[in-house]
Scaffold this active site. Structure first.
Site, PDB file in Angstrom:
ATOM      1  CD1 TRP A 101      -2.308  -2.203   1.524  1.00  0.00           C
ATOM      2  CD2 TRP A 101      -3.012  -1.015  -0.240  1.00  0.00           C
ATOM      3  NE1 TRP A 101      -3.330  -2.899   0.926  1.00  0.00           N
ATOM      4  CE2 TRP A 101      -3.782  -2.206  -0.154  1.00  0.00           C
ATOM      5  CE3 TRP A 101      -3.277  -0.125  -1.281  1.00  0.00           C
ATOM      6  CZ2 TRP A 101      -4.796  -2.506  -1.063  1.00  0.00           C
ATOM      7  CZ3 TRP A 101      -4.285  -0.424  -2.193  1.00  0.00           C
ATOM      8  CH2 TRP A 101      -5.019  -1.604  -2.074  1.00  0.00           C
ATOM      9  CG  ASP A 171      -3.373   4.270   3.778  1.00  0.00           C
ATOM     10  OD1 ASP A 171      -4.481   4.141   4.341  1.00  0.00           O
ATOM     11  OD2 ASP A 171      -3.038   3.613   2.770  1.00  0.00           O
ATOM     12  CE  LYS A 195      -8.754  -1.815   4.166  1.00  0.00           C
ATOM     13  NZ  LYS A 195      -8.906  -3.008   3.418  1.00  0.00           N
TER      14      LYS A 195
HETATM   15  C1  LIG Z   1      -3.670   0.303   3.847  1.00  0.00           C
HETATM   16  C2  LIG Z   1      -4.542   0.489   2.653  1.00  0.00           C
HETATM   17  N1  LIG Z   1      -4.414   1.601   1.923  1.00  0.00           N
HETATM   18  C3  LIG Z   1      -5.174   1.833   0.837  1.00  0.00           C
HETATM   19  C4  LIG Z   1      -6.114   0.914   0.424  1.00  0.00           C
HETATM   20  C5  LIG Z   1      -6.927   1.201  -0.807  1.00  0.00           C
HETATM   21  O1  LIG Z   1      -8.158   1.638  -0.387  1.00  0.00           O
HETATM   22  P1  LIG Z   1      -9.359   1.883  -1.384  1.00  0.00           P
HETATM   23  O2  LIG Z   1      -9.676   0.579  -1.989  1.00  0.00           O
HETATM   24  O3  LIG Z   1     -10.407   2.411  -0.445  1.00  0.00           O
HETATM   25  O4  LIG Z   1      -8.928   2.891  -2.379  1.00  0.00           O
HETATM   26  C6  LIG Z   1      -6.303  -0.248   1.147  1.00  0.00           C
HETATM   27  C7  LIG Z   1      -7.331  -1.210   0.693  1.00  0.00           C
HETATM   28  O5  LIG Z   1      -7.508  -2.276   1.109  1.00  0.00           O
HETATM   29  C8  LIG Z   1      -5.491  -0.473   2.286  1.00  0.00           C
HETATM   30  O6  LIG Z   1      -5.632  -1.592   3.007  1.00  0.00           O
END
Ligand SMILES: Cc1ncc(COP(=O)(O)O)c(C=O)c1O
Length: 359
Positions: A101, A171, A195
């Site tokens: 991520w 994040d 989540k």
């Molecule tokens: C730590 C983290 N950042 C970003 C994301 C991406 O999020 P989104 O799908 O809401 O764009 C996720 C998705 O699972 C994630 O676990």
């Protein structure tokens, strides 16, 4: 009706009490004669929902008054772009690379200006947090970005890094609300809701107000934090159902005793699962113990030829969504706030039984 024990990484399990309340209110929302999905976001009933949700989130996280709380769309991925657009204006940006991520956040930010990867655990296969002494922070960076919990790798920062005077941007998609945090240490906290907050489609951004005044180039209106803050996240139609459901989750968390109480349960859940894995020669968690996530517990079987059998038998036992992310394989148990301790106990019992039969 049978509800399974749901270990999905996201969209993830929601508290059953929240789902029951949403069901009960679905057709006639608090005497309005319509569902919350069918009403104007600018009408009194929804405005009350929106204000209460923000109030409860502020209370849960103890968010200082000089921070704005935004309820947006576009996911955490939308924010990967919003962050450089709102904060950097061509200035250099520091990023800490701890896995999938943070890698995606870096890739997106690189479209908007120079990105400095100040630390990375890539060389060790993203199994740990890079040693603070090795970080090469730039005191003139627009901000420092990090991913407190890597949902896929199951790697979590044990504490909040010190970025000096440079705003820290986090994040928190897969760790928000899992324990108390000191919001005043951050410039920006953001999270996709799916989540620990609510259903997919809602993105929460908590931003220190002085950062809303930074000079910036053109930013799409829906990603413009200052514009959204001025309009109470209603510059355009917000994700009303997600906002409502998040509000129910916040109420539920307050009823459970808030984030101190959740932290105690979450730590206990994670500790017992890691202890079981560490004491077994049949299962293995690849993450350095000091960086293990409370929320996402990846594990591999000594014989990956048994993966399919493990997942089939787990499903049959009512233990759902244990397959690891496609990029890493193996298994992953996501044990967010809504996954009760009894589900973790059942998982350990199943794992022990499987080990006895197949080791
Ligand atoms: C730590 C983290 N950042 C970003 C994301 C991406 O999020 P989104 O799908 O809401 O764009 C996720 C998705 O699972 C994630 O676990």
């Amino acid at each position: 009706m049978t509800r399974v024990m749901n270990f999905s990484a996201g969209p993830a399990a929601l508290p059953q009490a929240v789902l029951e309340r949403a069901r009960d209110e679905l057709l006639d929302f608090r005497g309005s004669g319509m569902s919350v999905m069918e009403m104007s976001h600018r009408g009194k009933p929804f405005m009350a929902v929106a204000e209460k949700a923000e109030h409860d989130l502020r209370k849960l996280m103890n968010i200082p008054d000089d921070y704005s709380v935004l309820f947006l769309q576009g996911g955490a991925t939308g924010q990967f772009a919003a962050i450089p657009m709102n904060l950097a204006n061509g200035q250099g940006m520091d990023y800490i690379d701890t896995g999938a991520w943070s890698g995606k956040a870096i890739k997106e930010a690189q479209k908007y200006g120079p990105v400095n990867i100040v630390a990375s655990s890539q060389a060790s296969g993203y199994d740990s947090i890079p040693d603070r002494a090795s970080w090469n922070l730039d005191p003139n960076a627009a901000y420092v970005h990090y991913t407190p919990n890597e949902t896929i790798g199951g790697v979590e920062f044990p504490d909040v890094p010190d970025a000096g005077d440079v705003p820290l941007v986090a994040d928190m998609s897969s760790t928000i609300l899992s324990r108390p945090i000191d919001v005043s240490k951050f410039g920006v906290i953001y999270a996709g809701a799916q989540k620990n907050i609510g259903p997919a489609g809602l993105t929460v951004v908590i931003v220190r107000n002085d950062l809303l005044k930074r000079e910036k180039g053109p930013v799409p209106a829906v990603l413009d934090w200052a514009l959204q803050a001025e309009n109470d996240s209603m510059y355009n139609t917000p994700p009303t159902f997600g906002w409502y459901l998040a509000g129910l989750v916040f109420e539920w968390l307050l009823e459970q005793g808030g984030l101190e109480a959740m932290a105690e349960i979450n730590q206990r859940k994670a500790t017992k699962l890691y202890q079981y894995i560490d004491n077994s020669a049949f299962y293995r968690n690849p993450v350095e113990p000091s960086a293990r996530s409370w929320m996402n517990v990846p594990f591999i079987l000594a014989d990956d030829g048994l993966d399919g059998t493990f997942l089939n038998e787990a499903d049959a036992a009512g233990l759902s969504s244990l397959k690891g992310h496609r990029s890493v394989g193996g298994m992953r148990a996501s044990i967010y706030n809504a996954v009760p301790e009894s589900a973790v106990d059942a998982l350990i019992e199943f794992m022990a039984d499987f080990e006895n039969r197949h080791a």
